[in-house]
Scaffold this active site. Structure first.
Site, PDB file in Angstrom:
ATOM      1  N   LEU A  38       9.161   1.494  21.319  1.00 25.43           N
ATOM      2  CA  LEU A  38       8.389   2.717  21.079  1.00 25.43           C
ATOM      3  C   LEU A  38       8.145   2.878  19.572  1.00 25.43           C
ATOM      4  O   LEU A  38       8.726   2.168  18.768  1.00 25.43           O
ATOM      5  CB  LEU A  38       9.174   3.918  21.619  1.00 25.43           C
ATOM      6  CG  LEU A  38       9.329   3.960  23.154  1.00 25.43           C
ATOM      7  CD1 LEU A  38      10.382   4.994  23.542  1.00 25.43           C
ATOM      8  CD2 LEU A  38       7.980   4.288  23.809  1.00 25.43           C
ATOM      9  N   ALA A 180     -10.065  -2.980  -0.672  1.00 25.08           N
ATOM     10  CA  ALA A 180      -9.168  -2.322  -1.632  1.00 25.08           C
ATOM     11  C   ALA A 180      -8.819  -0.913  -1.174  1.00 25.08           C
ATOM     12  O   ALA A 180      -8.822   0.037  -1.952  1.00 25.08           O
ATOM     13  CB  ALA A 180      -9.812  -2.295  -3.016  1.00 25.08           C
ATOM     14  N   ALA A 316       0.054   8.742  10.139  1.00 25.56           N
ATOM     15  CA  ALA A 316       1.088   9.041  11.126  1.00 25.56           C
ATOM     16  C   ALA A 316       1.377  10.537  11.203  1.00 25.56           C
ATOM     17  O   ALA A 316       1.521  11.097  12.296  1.00 25.56           O
ATOM     18  CB  ALA A 316       2.357   8.269  10.775  1.00 25.56           C
ATOM     19  N   HIS A 440      14.654  21.663 -14.441  1.00 23.93           N
ATOM     20  CA  HIS A 440      14.482  20.775 -15.590  1.00 23.93           C
ATOM     21  C   HIS A 440      15.686  19.841 -15.696  1.00 23.93           C
ATOM     22  O   HIS A 440      16.812  20.292 -15.533  1.00 23.93           O
ATOM     23  CB  HIS A 440      14.361  21.602 -16.868  1.00 23.93           C
ATOM     24  CG  HIS A 440      14.279  20.746 -18.091  1.00 23.93           C
ATOM     25  ND1 HIS A 440      13.118  20.085 -18.432  1.00 23.93           N
ATOM     26  CD2 HIS A 440      15.223  20.420 -19.027  1.00 23.93           C
ATOM     27  CE1 HIS A 440      13.337  19.378 -19.543  1.00 23.93           C
ATOM     28  NE2 HIS A 440      14.601  19.563 -19.928  1.00 23.93           N
TER      29      HIS A 440
END
Ligand code: FAD
Length: 461
Positions: A38, A180, A316, A440
């Site tokens: 599957l 491409a 997908a 950060h």
């Protein structure tokens, strides 16, 4: 004759996800899949094996050529291609057996064989254990296959598609990639990193058709530096095997010899021999099944379709969104997919990720927009990890400031884009992103800075 509320034909991301969601919602579900495993194209011969090879080849390239830049000396780095391919196969089988487990958990009946719609409410399974199923509803999720190109004689060996390129037994000296687009670039990069000379032949005068041109142009320069030889504006007229070598011909050019050819010029829907002709199910000119997007019902009541076999981006996660929406619609719930918020990612190095409109699309449709760009060169984390190439580009409506498109070229762009997808899904403005605290030092700060740039007020530039 087994009876089910829903029979799904195809066990890829569209089909298996719809099956699971429908089962969760209380339906008695069956899934007919012709392959032993599957997961569809995505798990078996698409997203997952290609990403396993992209990661492995990137690590090889890093160890071989770039670790010294970080002050790490490694001598004698070698390639063990059989081990690399075995690892990839292992990743695939662990995930495909995982889906089989999810089917058992959700009590979905699995039929192995080729599904064919005999009539509304009836599906025949052709295979080792033939069966005829009755179903209150039928969902077609049969996916797609590699598009052929006139003159290119695919032999499934030296001249092949992405499926063969996921398992070449040795590194070709010279690989020609025709096309491409995303698949051609990703697999071209894999084999270039492993040592092949890679020539990419593209009919258009640009790479990655459909993606934002500014980002695609910068990506082309980076990939060229990595060794990909792009030949644009080339019309391939033939590719065939002559005396064990491949010969590729393009209009007005001398023939090129190479060891292998990868044909990657797009994909077409799997809609043949499904019984669609008998039922007269409507399809568009390119063979994609047309559906009502508020239900995913085809032109025949009781028969639905999702994923690569219907129009839209052949991705997908798009198939999965449609599978969930369709199942929920069948259960009387809300059925909706926001096609403006489906991201697209090219898993090259650096990655290229985008969501929403490109600058060209906004120009063409006359939508007034503001643009903010921030280069990773000015991002502390990107410098620290040695990945300062690329940029973030945010396109926002000139009057409302609503984010319309985000395009990222840079390390981990495929993960970074999630923030932009959420912003578009929630109808955020660029000011919303600019006012959101970003940790950060992270690459994500470049998104915040690009949002500042929309209003001409970047801090670190
Ligand atoms: C090399 C490659 C890389 C890719 N990488 C990505 C990526 O990184 N990210 C991404 O989002 N997408 C990627 N894709 C695209 C992605 O694989 C598809 O968009 C996705 O698999 C579509 O899902 P689907 O369920 O519609 O169809 P599929 O996954 O094609 O599944 C359809 C299933 O139906 C079965 N089937 C067909 N006809 C019948 C029949 N009559 N009876 C029974 N079974 C039948 C097929 O065997 C197949 O298993 C990639 C594709 C390729 C080829």
């Amino acid at each position: 004759m087994p009876e089910h509320d829903l029979v799904v034909i195809g066990g890829g991301p569209g089909g298996y996800v719809a099956a699971i969601r429908a089962a969760q919602l209380g339906m008695n579900v069956a899934c007919v899949e012709q392959e032993g495993a599957l997961g569809g194209t995505c798990l078996r011969i698409g997203c997952i094996p290609s990403k396993a090879l992209l990661e492995a080849s990137e690590l090889y390239q890093m160890a071989k050529s770039h670790l010294s830049e970080y002050g790490i000396g490694v001598a004698g780095v070698t390639l063990d291609l059989p081990a690399m391919l075995k690892r990839k196969d292992g990743v695939v089988s662990s995930l495909t057996t995982g889906i089989a487990g999810l089917f058992r958990k959700n009590k979905i009946t699995r039929y192995t064989g080729r599904g064919r719609i005999v009539s509304v409410g009836k599906v025949a399974v052709d295979g080792p254990q033939p069966a005829e199923l009755t179903a209150k509803k039928i969902l077609i999720a049969t996916g797609s296959y590699s598009a052929p190109l006139k003159g290119v004689e695919v032999d499934g060996n030296l001249i092949g598609t992405s499926t063969e390129a996921l398992s070449y037994p040795d590194v070709p000296q010279h690989l020609i990639v025709i096309g491409a687009g995303v698949i051609g670039l990703e697999l071209g990069c894999v084999w270039a990193r492993l040592g092949a000379k890679v020539t990419v032949l593209e009919y258009l005068n640009r790479i990655l058709p459909g993606m934002d041109t500014e980002i695609a142009t910068e990506a082309q320069k980076i990939l060229q530096k990595q060794g990909l030889d792009f030949r644009l504006g080339m019309r391939v007229t033939s590719a065939r095997v002559v005396g064990g070598r491949c010969v590729v011909e393009c209009d007005g050019q001398s023939p090129i010899e190479c060891d292998r050819v990868l044909l990657a010029v797009g994909r077409l829907p799997n809609t043949n021999d499904l019984g669609l002709e008998n039922l007269n199910i409507a399809r568009n000119q390119r063979g994609f099944i047309t559906v009502d997007h508020n239900s995913f019902e085809t032109s025949i009541p009781g028969i639905y379709a999702v994923g690569d076999c219907i129009p839209g981006p052949m991705l997908a996660h798009k198939a999965e969104e449609e599978g969930v929406a369709c199942a929920e619609g069948l259960a009387g719930k809300y059925c909706h997919v926001n096609y403006d918020a489906i991201p697209g990612v090219v898993y090259t190095d650096p990655e290229i990720a985008s969501v929403g409109k490109t600058e060209e699309q906004l120009k063409d449709s006359g939508i007034p927009y503001k643009k903010g760009v921030f280069p990773f060169l000015a991002n502390g984390r990107a410098k620290a990890i040695g990945r300062a190439e690329g940029r973030v580009k945010i396109l926002a409506h000139a009057e409302t400031d609503r984010v319309l498109g985000v395009h990222i070229l840079g390390a981990h762009a495929g993960d970074l884009i999630a923030e932009a997808v959420a912003a578009i899904e929630f109808g955020a403005s660029s000011e919303d992103i600019a006012r959101t605290s970003h940790a950060h030092p992270t690459l994500a700060e470049a998104i915040k800075e690009a949002a500042f740039a929309v209003d001409g007020r970047t801090i670190h530039m």
